[in-house]
Design a protein around this motif. Structure first.
Motif, short mmCIF file in Angstrom:
data_model
loop_
_atom_site.label_atom_id
_atom_site.label_comp_id
_atom_site.label_asym_id
_atom_site.label_seq_id
_atom_site.Cartn_x
_atom_site.Cartn_y
_atom_site.Cartn_z
N VAL A 1 31.57 18.31 55.29
CA VAL A 1 31.81 18.89 53.97
C VAL A 1 33.22 19.46 53.83
O VAL A 1 33.90 19.22 52.82
N THR A 2 33.68 20.22 54.83
CA THR A 2 34.97 20.91 54.71
C THR A 2 36.13 20.17 55.36
O THR A 2 37.28 20.49 55.08
N GLY A 3 35.85 19.25 56.26
CA GLY A 3 36.92 18.53 56.94
C GLY A 3 37.43 19.23 58.19
O GLY A 3 38.31 18.72 58.86
N GLU A 4 36.92 20.42 58.48
CA GLU A 4 37.29 21.11 59.71
C GLU A 4 36.05 21.73 60.33
O GLU A 4 35.08 22.01 59.64
N SER B 1 29.07 21.01 58.39
CA SER B 1 30.26 21.76 58.00
C SER B 1 31.53 20.92 58.14
O SER B 1 32.40 20.95 57.27
N THR B 2 31.61 20.16 59.21
CA THR B 2 32.78 19.31 59.43
C THR B 2 32.86 18.21 58.37
O THR B 2 33.94 17.91 57.86
N TYR C 1 35.61 24.80 62.48
CA TYR C 1 35.53 26.24 62.26
C TYR C 1 36.95 26.74 62.07
O TYR C 1 37.90 26.10 62.50
N GLY C 2 37.08 27.89 61.45
CA GLY C 2 38.41 28.46 61.23
C GLY C 2 39.14 28.72 62.53
O GLY C 2 40.33 28.48 62.66
#
Length: 120
Positions: free
Chosen positions: A91-94, A88-89, A96-97
């Motif tokens: 792919v999205t660059g962060e 997730s990190t 968790y929200g």
């Protein structure tokens, strides 16, 4: 049992879990497309996928190990959480929200793995 053998078993079970996750996410995406699901329904589906996949991973790990099954379920649940967080990190660059989402995901993964291990 050697560390190398344990890590290989964890890796193999984690790969099975990733494959199952992909299949279940594909089914959820098809349901979203065909049934026009709400955001809430999709969020519930994702949580159910976390639980199902971690239960299956914990069950499989418990069957492989034969003893301390719930501990191995926790280990595989934690491993799955770490892999998901890493992917997730990337792919999205962060990560968790917010922290609550991270804690919820961690507890869901560990809990599902532990229960799966206990049922093995």
């Amino acid at each position: 049992m050697t560390l190398k053998k344990n890590l290989m078993q964890i890796f193999k079970v984690a790969m099975v879990m990733m494959g199952l996750t992909a299949i279940l996410l594909l089914i959820l995406a098809l349901m979203l497309f065909k049934m026009n699901l709400s955001e809430r329904a999709v969020a519930v589906g994702i949580v159910l996928i976390y639980v199902i996949v971690n239960f299956a991973g914990g069950f499989l790990m418990g069957k492989i190990k034969g003893e301390n099954k719930y501990k191995w379920g926790i280990v595989i649940g934690l491993s799955f959480f770490l892999i998901l967080t890493l992917i997730s990190t990337i792919v999205t660059g962060e990560m968790y929200g917010n922290g609550i989402q991270a804690v919820w995901a961690l507890l869901t993964c560990i809990g599902g793995g532990m229960v799966g291990g206990m049922c093995a």
